[in-house]
Motif scaffolding. Structure first.
Motif, PDB file in Angstrom:
ATOM      1  N   GLU A 121       0.853  -1.058  -0.017  1.00 47.75           N
ATOM      2  CA  GLU A 121       0.147  -0.119  -0.001  1.00 47.75           C
ATOM      3  C   GLU A 121       0.851   1.218   0.054  1.00 47.75           C
ATOM      4  OE1 GLU A 121      -3.069   0.015   2.820  1.00 47.75           O
ATOM      5  OE2 GLU A 121      -3.889  -2.126   2.500  1.00 47.75           O
ATOM      6  N   GLY A 122       0.875   1.751  -1.244  1.00 46.49           N
ATOM      7  CA  GLY A 122       1.830   3.008  -1.272  1.00 46.49           C
ATOM      8  C   GLY A 122       1.207   4.226  -0.536  1.00 46.49           C
ATOM      9  N   GLN A 123       0.076   4.231   0.048  1.00 43.38           N
ATOM     10  CA  GLN A 123      -0.495   5.532   0.716  1.00 43.38           C
ATOM     11  C   GLN A 123       0.482   5.693   1.931  1.00 43.38           C
ATOM     12  OE1 GLN A 123      -3.986   4.994   3.247  1.00 43.38           O
ATOM     13  NE2 GLN A 123      -3.970   2.623   2.803  1.00 43.38           N
ATOM     14  N   LEU A 173       3.568   5.474   2.375  1.00 44.01           N
ATOM     15  CA  LEU A 173       4.646   6.334   1.971  1.00 44.01           C
ATOM     16  C   LEU A 173       4.740   7.646   2.047  1.00 44.01           C
ATOM     17  CD1 LEU A 173       6.081   4.214  -1.177  1.00 44.01           C
ATOM     18  CD2 LEU A 173       6.761   3.721   1.320  1.00 44.01           C
ATOM     19  N   VAL A 174       3.470   8.102   2.116  1.00 45.07           N
ATOM     20  CA  VAL A 174       3.107   9.508   1.992  1.00 45.07           C
ATOM     21  C   VAL A 174       2.016  10.088   2.934  1.00 45.07           C
ATOM     22  CG1 VAL A 174       2.495  11.530   0.467  1.00 45.07           C
ATOM     23  CG2 VAL A 174       3.300   9.282  -0.939  1.00 45.07           C
ATOM     24  N   PRO A 175       2.594  10.698   4.195  1.00 45.49           N
ATOM     25  CA  PRO A 175       1.879  10.830   5.160  1.00 45.49           C
ATOM     26  C   PRO A 175       0.513  11.848   4.937  1.00 45.49           C
ATOM     27  CG  PRO A 175       4.215  11.391   5.912  1.00 45.49           C
ATOM     28  CD  PRO A 175       4.254  10.946   4.460  1.00 45.49           C
ATOM     29  N   ALA A 176       0.570  12.668   4.070  1.00 40.05           N
ATOM     30  CA  ALA A 176      -0.279  13.506   3.527  1.00 40.05           C
ATOM     31  C   ALA A 176      -1.466  12.444   2.746  1.00 40.05           C
ATOM     32  CB  ALA A 176       0.034  14.682   2.523  1.00 40.05           C
ATOM     33  N   MET A 177      -1.181  11.502   2.298  1.00 43.28           N
ATOM     34  CA  MET A 177      -1.947  10.633   1.486  1.00 43.28           C
ATOM     35  C   MET A 177      -2.592   9.662   2.493  1.00 43.28           C
ATOM     36  SD  MET A 177      -0.879   8.192  -1.637  1.00 43.28           S
ATOM     37  CE  MET A 177      -2.003   7.986  -3.220  1.00 43.28           C
ATOM     38  N   PRO A 207      -7.803   3.526  -0.253  1.00 39.67           N
ATOM     39  CA  PRO A 207      -8.196   4.810  -0.476  1.00 39.67           C
ATOM     40  C   PRO A 207      -7.950   5.267  -1.940  1.00 39.67           C
ATOM     41  CG  PRO A 207      -7.262   4.951   1.389  1.00 39.67           C
ATOM     42  CD  PRO A 207      -6.897   3.465   1.028  1.00 39.67           C
ATOM     43  N   ASN A 208      -7.211   4.500  -2.577  1.00 39.63           N
ATOM     44  CA  ASN A 208      -6.928   4.629  -4.145  1.00 39.63           C
ATOM     45  C   ASN A 208      -8.355   4.953  -4.841  1.00 39.63           C
ATOM     46  OD1 ASN A 208      -4.196   4.534  -3.877  1.00 39.63           O
ATOM     47  ND2 ASN A 208      -3.911   2.658  -4.548  1.00 39.63           N
TER      48      ASN A 208
END
Length: 252
Positions: free
Chosen positions: A29-31, A33-37, A85-86
Motif C-alpha cells: 500500500e503506497g499510501q 509512504l506519503v503522510p499526507a496521503m 483509498p486509491n
C-alpha cells in the motif's frame, strides 16, 4: 481498487509470487509512504488536495529500492498496489503515472463479511478515526452497524464507477473459492501474472500461514441478527448497487 478488509492482502501477496512483480512496501500500500496521503480523515476524502508530483517521486523511489532488493532480472517490474483509498482518487493516480502502463482491477467482497471484518478488527473508534462517519457519529449499536453499511455503500459506489475503467473485476468469493481459475483469468489480461502460484501458502494479517480460503462465514458468524438487520437497512437504500456486484441484501 478494493475495500479495506476485502481480501486484498491475500490476492496481492499471491500475485507477488509471479516473476518480476514487486510492491512499494511490505503492506503493498503506497499510501503509507506519503503522510499526507494516509492522514486520518483526509485519506478517504476525494476532495483532499495532494501533491501528486511528490507522490510520484516517492513511489518511483520505492520501486527502485524494491527492484534493487528483489534480485530479479525480469526487466521493468510489475508493481502491485492496493491502497484501499486509491478508489476515491484513482483517476488522479493514473494521470500521475502517465508514461507507465497502468491496469486497474476492481476487487469486491460481500457487504456483511466486509462490515463484520471492520467491526472485529477496528470497532467504532478506529473506523471513525480512519474514515469518518457518513454523517454524525453513531450513538448506539444500531446506528453504528447501519453506519458500517453506509460506508460499504459509499465505497461500492466508487468501485462501481471505477469498473468502467477497469480491465477486470474480481469478487473475493470467486477468488477464495477458485483461486487457480481467477488468477488464470486475470493473467489473460495481464500476462506477466501467469507465473503466480494460486496454491501458495500465504501470511495474511495475524492469521497463521495458510492457502487461500473463503473467510466470509467466519466473519459473518460474528454478527447477530440485530446487527445484520442494521447493516441491511443501509444496503436497502440502493439494493440495485448491491446486486450489481452479485450480492444480496438479505443477511446470510
Amino acid at each position: 481498487l478494493t475495500f479495506p478488509n476485502g481480501g486484498s492482502t491475500a490476492i496481492a501477496n499471491l500475485l507477488l509470487t509471479a516473476a518480476g512483480t514487486i510492491a512499494l512496501n511490505p503492506r503493498v500500500e503506497g499510501q503509507w509512504l506519503v503522510p499526507a496521503m494516509s492522514a486520518p480523515h483526509s485519506r478517504w476524502d476525494p476532495l483532499s488536495i495532494l501533491d501528486y508530483d511528490d507522490i510520484r517521486t516517492q513511489w518511483i523511489e520505492a520501486v527502485r529500492h524494491a527492484t534493487a532488493n528483489s534480485g530479479t532480472n525480469e526487466g521493468a517490474p510489475l508493481v502491485i498496489e492496493k491502497s484501499p483509498p486509491n478508489m476515491c482518487r484513482y483517476r488522479a493516480i493514473v494521470s500521475m503515472l502517465t508514461g507507465m502502463k497502468t491496469d486497474i482491477v476492481v476487487l469486491t467482497r460481500d457487504p456483511y463479511a466486509t462490515c463484520a471484518s471492520w467491526h472485529l478488527r477496528g470497532g467504532a473508534e478506529q473506523v471513525a478515526r480512519n474514515w469518518g462517519w457518513p454523517g454524525r457519529p453513531p450513538t448506539n449499536e444500531d446506528e453504528y452497524f447501519r453506519a458500517l453499511g453506509e460506508i460499504w455503500m459509499t465505497r461500492a459506489s466508487y468501485l462501481a464507477t471505477a469498473r468502467a475503467d477497469a480491465i477486470h473485476w474480481i469478487r473475493y468469493e470467486d477468488f477464495s473459492d477458485r483461486p487457480s481459475y481467477v488468477i488464470s483469468d486475470l493473467a489473460h489480461r495481464i500476462p506477466r501474472l501467469r507465473t503466480a502460484n494460486p496454491n501458495a501458502t500465504l501470511l495474511v494479517k495475524d492469521y497463521p500461514p495458510q492457502k487461500i480460503r473463503n473467510m466470509n462465514i467466519d466473519q459473518i458468524s460474528a454478527l447477530n441478527k440485530i446487527q445484520k438487520t442494521a447493516i441491511s437497512s443501509a444496503l436497502l437504500q440502493n439494493s440495485e448497487l448491491v446486486a450489481r456486484f452479485g450480492y444480496d441484501v438479505n443477511p446470510p
